[in-house]
Design a protein around this motif. Structure first.
Motif, PDB file in Angstrom:
ATOM      1  N   PHE A   9     -31.328  13.110 -41.335  1.00  0.00           N
ATOM      2  CA  PHE A   9     -32.268  12.795 -40.257  1.00  0.00           C
ATOM      3  C   PHE A   9     -32.171  13.838 -39.147  1.00  0.00           C
ATOM      4  O   PHE A   9     -33.183  14.337 -38.664  1.00  0.00           O
ATOM      5  N   ILE A  10     -30.955  14.171 -38.772  1.00  0.00           N
ATOM      6  CA  ILE A  10     -30.752  15.171 -37.719  1.00  0.00           C
ATOM      7  C   ILE A  10     -31.280  16.526 -38.171  1.00  0.00           C
ATOM      8  O   ILE A  10     -31.941  17.229 -37.409  1.00  0.00           O
ATOM      9  N   ALA A  11     -31.029  16.897 -39.430  1.00  0.00           N
ATOM     10  CA  ALA A  11     -31.529  18.171 -39.946  1.00  0.00           C
ATOM     11  C   ALA A  11     -33.058  18.195 -39.942  1.00  0.00           C
ATOM     12  O   ALA A  11     -33.668  19.215 -39.611  1.00  0.00           O
ATOM     13  N   ALA A  12     -33.680  17.077 -40.276  1.00  0.00           N
ATOM     14  CA  ALA A  12     -35.145  17.004 -40.261  1.00  0.00           C
ATOM     15  C   ALA A  12     -35.675  17.125 -38.834  1.00  0.00           C
ATOM     16  O   ALA A  12     -36.672  17.814 -38.596  1.00  0.00           O
ATOM     17  N   MET A  13     -35.004  16.492 -37.880  1.00  0.00           N
ATOM     18  CA  MET A  13     -35.432  16.581 -36.484  1.00  0.00           C
ATOM     19  C   MET A  13     -35.279  18.006 -35.955  1.00  0.00           C
ATOM     20  O   MET A  13     -36.153  18.505 -35.246  1.00  0.00           O
ATOM     21  N   VAL A  14     -34.194  18.679 -36.314  1.00  0.00           N
ATOM     22  CA  VAL A  14     -33.981  20.064 -35.884  1.00  0.00           C
ATOM     23  C   VAL A  14     -35.055  20.962 -36.477  1.00  0.00           C
ATOM     24  O   VAL A  14     -35.615  21.824 -35.792  1.00  0.00           O
ATOM     25  N   ALA A  15     -35.392  20.748 -37.755  1.00  0.00           N
ATOM     26  CA  ALA A  15     -36.439  21.554 -38.399  1.00  0.00           C
ATOM     27  C   ALA A  15     -37.790  21.336 -37.721  1.00  0.00           C
ATOM     28  O   ALA A  15     -38.533  22.298 -37.491  1.00  0.00           O
ATOM     29  N   LYS A  16     -38.115  20.095 -37.387  1.00  0.00           N
ATOM     30  CA  LYS A  16     -39.376  19.812 -36.700  1.00  0.00           C
ATOM     31  C   LYS A  16     -39.403  20.472 -35.327  1.00  0.00           C
ATOM     32  O   LYS A  16     -40.430  21.012 -34.916  1.00  0.00           O
ATOM     33  N   TRP A  17     -38.282  20.428 -34.605  1.00  0.00           N
ATOM     34  CA  TRP A  17     -38.219  21.052 -33.285  1.00  0.00           C
ATOM     35  C   TRP A  17     -38.393  22.563 -33.399  1.00  0.00           C
ATOM     36  O   TRP A  17     -39.099  23.173 -32.600  1.00  0.00           O
ATOM     37  N   GLN A  18     -37.765  23.181 -34.402  1.00  0.00           N
ATOM     38  CA  GLN A  18     -37.903  24.619 -34.595  1.00  0.00           C
ATOM     39  C   GLN A  18     -39.341  24.983 -34.947  1.00  0.00           C
ATOM     40  O   GLN A  18     -39.860  25.995 -34.462  1.00  0.00           O
ATOM     41  N   ASP A  19     -40.000  24.170 -35.763  1.00  0.00           N
ATOM     42  CA  ASP A  19     -41.418  24.410 -36.076  1.00  0.00           C
ATOM     43  C   ASP A  19     -42.277  24.315 -34.821  1.00  0.00           C
ATOM     44  O   ASP A  19     -43.180  25.127 -34.612  1.00  0.00           O
ATOM     45  N   TYR A  20     -42.006  23.322 -33.997  1.00  0.00           N
ATOM     46  CA  TYR A  20     -42.753  23.133 -32.747  1.00  0.00           C
ATOM     47  C   TYR A  20     -42.583  24.344 -31.832  1.00  0.00           C
ATOM     48  O   TYR A  20     -43.550  24.860 -31.282  1.00  0.00           O
ATOM     49  N   ARG A  21     -41.340  24.811 -31.686  1.00  0.00           N
ATOM     50  CA  ARG A  21     -41.086  25.964 -30.819  1.00  0.00           C
ATOM     51  C   ARG A  21     -41.759  27.222 -31.363  1.00  0.00           C
ATOM     52  O   ARG A  21     -42.307  28.017 -30.611  1.00  0.00           O
ATOM     53  N   MET A  22     -41.743  27.400 -32.702  1.00  0.00           N
ATOM     54  CA  MET A  22     -42.380  28.559 -33.300  1.00  0.00           C
ATOM     55  C   MET A  22     -43.893  28.520 -33.063  1.00  0.00           C
ATOM     56  O   MET A  22     -44.499  29.547 -32.719  1.00  0.00           O
ATOM     57  N   MET A  23     -44.517  27.364 -33.205  1.00  0.00           N
ATOM     58  CA  MET A  23     -45.953  27.255 -32.978  1.00  0.00           C
ATOM     59  C   MET A  23     -46.289  27.530 -31.510  1.00  0.00           C
ATOM     60  O   MET A  23     -47.297  28.166 -31.221  1.00  0.00           O
ATOM     61  N   ARG A  24     -45.459  27.081 -30.584  1.00  0.00           N
ATOM     62  CA  ARG A  24     -45.700  27.378 -29.164  1.00  0.00           C
ATOM     63  C   ARG A  24     -45.599  28.869 -28.892  1.00  0.00           C
ATOM     64  O   ARG A  24     -46.375  29.417 -28.116  1.00  0.00           O
ATOM     65  N   GLU A  25     -44.650  29.543 -29.551  1.00  0.00           N
ATOM     66  CA  GLU A  25     -44.518  30.981 -29.362  1.00  0.00           C
ATOM     67  C   GLU A  25     -45.722  31.717 -29.936  1.00  0.00           C
ATOM     68  O   GLU A  25     -46.220  32.668 -29.332  1.00  0.00           O
ATOM     69  N   ILE A  26     -46.204  31.276 -31.089  1.00  0.00           N
ATOM     70  CA  ILE A  26     -47.371  31.909 -31.703  1.00  0.00           C
ATOM     71  C   ILE A  26     -48.602  31.713 -30.819  1.00  0.00           C
ATOM     72  O   ILE A  26     -49.398  32.627 -30.628  1.00  0.00           O
ATOM     73  N   GLU A  27     -48.774  30.514 -30.273  1.00  0.00           N
ATOM     74  CA  GLU A  27     -49.931  30.241 -29.425  1.00  0.00           C
ATOM     75  C   GLU A  27     -49.885  31.011 -28.110  1.00  0.00           C
ATOM     76  O   GLU A  27     -50.918  31.223 -27.480  1.00  0.00           O
ATOM     77  N   SER A  28     -48.710  31.450 -27.685  1.00  0.00           N
ATOM     78  CA  SER A  28     -48.603  32.157 -26.412  1.00  0.00           C
ATOM     79  C   SER A  28     -48.844  33.657 -26.540  1.00  0.00           C
ATOM     80  O   SER A  28     -48.847  34.360 -25.532  1.00  0.00           O
ATOM     81  N   VAL A  29     -49.078  34.140 -27.755  1.00  0.00           N
ATOM     82  CA  VAL A  29     -49.343  35.568 -27.947  1.00  0.00           C
ATOM     83  C   VAL A  29     -50.720  35.891 -27.376  1.00  0.00           C
ATOM     84  O   VAL A  29     -51.700  35.211 -27.678  1.00  0.00           O
ATOM     85  N   PRO A  30     -50.835  36.921 -26.549  1.00  0.00           N
ATOM     86  CA  PRO A  30     -52.135  37.268 -25.952  1.00  0.00           C
ATOM     87  C   PRO A  30     -53.155  37.694 -27.016  1.00  0.00           C
ATOM     88  O   PRO A  30     -52.803  38.190 -28.084  1.00  0.00           O
ATOM     89  N   TYR A  31     -54.420  37.510 -26.668  1.00  0.00           N
ATOM     90  CA  TYR A  31     -55.503  37.834 -27.599  1.00  0.00           C
ATOM     91  C   TYR A  31     -55.490  39.300 -28.004  1.00  0.00           C
ATOM     92  O   TYR A  31     -55.732  39.632 -29.162  1.00  0.00           O
ATOM     93  N   THR A  32     -55.204  40.192 -27.084  1.00  0.00           N
ATOM     94  CA  THR A  32     -55.225  41.622 -27.411  1.00  0.00           C
ATOM     95  C   THR A  32     -54.181  41.966 -28.464  1.00  0.00           C
ATOM     96  O   THR A  32     -54.434  42.793 -29.338  1.00  0.00           O
TER      97      THR A  32
END
Length: 62
Positions: free
Chosen positions: A23-46
């Protein structure tokens, strides 16, 4: 003579331990996915344009 106790022995808690660690490993994986998606979304358009992402279609373009 050895007495047998069911559910209270030395090895009885391991299945719940593995379930908890899964359960903890699944929660950590979900958190890492969430953080990665936030980083991808913060990349500027240019930058996205430079690496090959297409522009989003604008429905209200004037």
């Amino acid at each position: 003579m050895r007495s047998t106790t069911y559910g209270t022995g030395q090895f009885s808690g391991h299945s719940s331990h593995f379930t908890g660690s899964r359960f903890i490993a699944a929660m950590v994986a979900k958190w890492q996915d969430y953080r990665m998606m936030r980083e991808i979304e913060s990349v500027p358009y240019t930058v996205m344009k430079d690496i090959g992402f297409r522009a989003t279609e604008r429905t209200n373009a004037k």
